[in-house]
Every structure is written in structure tokens, then in C-alpha cells.
Design an enzyme around this catalytic site. Sequence first.
Site, PDB file in Angstrom:
ATOM      1  N   ALA A   1      -7.311 -19.698   9.023  1.00 19.19           N
ATOM      2  CA  ALA A   1      -7.783 -20.470  10.177  1.00 19.19           C
ATOM      3  C   ALA A   1      -6.841 -21.621  10.541  1.00 19.19           C
ATOM      4  O   ALA A   1      -6.710 -21.957  11.720  1.00 19.19           O
ATOM      5  CB  ALA A   1      -9.186 -21.003   9.912  1.00 19.19           C
TER       6      ALA A   1
ATOM      7  N   CYS B   1     -12.952 -16.905   9.922  1.00 19.57           N
ATOM      8  CA  CYS B   1     -14.189 -17.125   9.187  1.00 19.57           C
ATOM      9  C   CYS B   1     -13.917 -18.063   8.025  1.00 19.57           C
ATOM     10  O   CYS B   1     -13.111 -17.758   7.145  1.00 19.57           O
ATOM     11  CB  CYS B   1     -14.757 -15.802   8.681  1.00 19.57           C
TER      12      CYS B   1
ATOM     13  N   ARG C   1     -23.521 -13.010  11.883  1.00 16.08           N
ATOM     14  CA  ARG C   1     -22.998 -13.533  13.143  1.00 16.08           C
ATOM     15  C   ARG C   1     -21.773 -12.799  13.676  1.00 16.08           C
ATOM     16  O   ARG C   1     -21.449 -12.907  14.857  1.00 16.08           O
ATOM     17  CB  ARG C   1     -22.634 -15.011  12.964  1.00 16.08           C
TER      18      ARG C   1
ATOM     19  N   ILE D   1     -15.877 -19.989   5.032  1.00 16.40           N
ATOM     20  CA  ILE D   1     -17.126 -20.010   4.269  1.00 16.40           C
ATOM     21  C   ILE D   1     -17.083 -21.205   3.320  1.00 16.40           C
ATOM     22  O   ILE D   1     -16.114 -21.396   2.584  1.00 16.40           O
ATOM     23  CB  ILE D   1     -17.307 -18.696   3.481  1.00 16.40           C
TER      24      ILE D   1
ATOM     25  N   HIS E   1     -12.427 -28.679   0.862  1.00 20.43           N
ATOM     26  CA  HIS E   1     -11.509 -27.824   1.615  1.00 20.43           C
ATOM     27  C   HIS E   1     -12.183 -27.214   2.854  1.00 20.43           C
ATOM     28  O   HIS E   1     -11.555 -27.095   3.907  1.00 20.43           O
ATOM     29  CB  HIS E   1     -10.958 -26.727   0.702  1.00 20.43           C
TER      30      HIS E   1
END
Length: 154
Positions: free
Chosen positions: A60, A84, A131, A86, A92
Site C-alpha cells: 500500500a 488491503c 468487503r 489488516i 505499523h
Amino acid sequence: MQNANQGKAANLDGDGLAIGIVQARFNAELTDKLAEACRAELAILGVPAKLVTHVTVPGALEVPVALKAMADSEDFDALIALGCIIRGETYHFELVANESGAGVTRVSLDHQIPIANAILTVENEAQAWARAEDKGRDAARVAVEMANLMDELA
């Protein structure tokens, strides 16, 4: 807001639009699902497959720099960020979520190009799977609608 959805319908005609997609490979099974749903929805909206450029980056945090390169090219009507993040046990998560989101927004504002941000930020993998498909489709719809709006405003 009551009745907020009433009014002029969104222009979701993707015919002739050039769309760039940047997909993070971290959590690849999830981001692949995002990308699959996104590309399928772009096709439904009439975006020609030959006008969709899809690249991948490690994670990301690398998404904004690839978006910037695409925006610099001036070859795209809209861009899409897929990823994504998580939550784990350390800070972090916040760092990656905040910085990737800020980077995506900065590219969009600096280049006046719409970017549909579908970098999921979730507590666990189950939330991400719940999602992924919807958010992939949503990103395609946002990109097409905003590309058309920006054209109208120009």
C-alpha cells in the site's frame, strides 16, 4: 441527510474512458479479488479493456508513487487504488493506512485527477473478505462517475 440520494443520476458511461489501476500485492489473494471485481465492473460500465492499464506494486505504501507516475503521463481519465491493510499488533497498521491514504489524496489533488481509493483498512481478514468484492465494484463506479464529472466541469 434525508433524501440525499435524490436528484441527478450519476453518469456511469465508461465508453472511451482510460482508467489506470494500481494494485498492492501484499495480501494478494484479497487484492486479486478487489481487482477482479473492479475490472469486471469497468467492463459492465463500458470501459474498453484496451483502455485499462493495470499495474501491481509491493504494498500500500508504494501505491501513491505508481499513481503519481500514471497521473504525470496525463493518459488517464481516472485512477483506482487497490490494496488491503489488516491491523496487526503494532503501530505499523496506522502508519501504512494513514500514509497510503494521504499519498493517494495528494496525487489526486496535485494532478486534479479522480482516484477511487479502495485500499481496505480492516481489523481482520474476515472483514477484508466481506468487503473485497463490493469495494472493487464501488471503486470502478466511483472512477467512471468522477471521470465523467471532471469532464463536465472542465
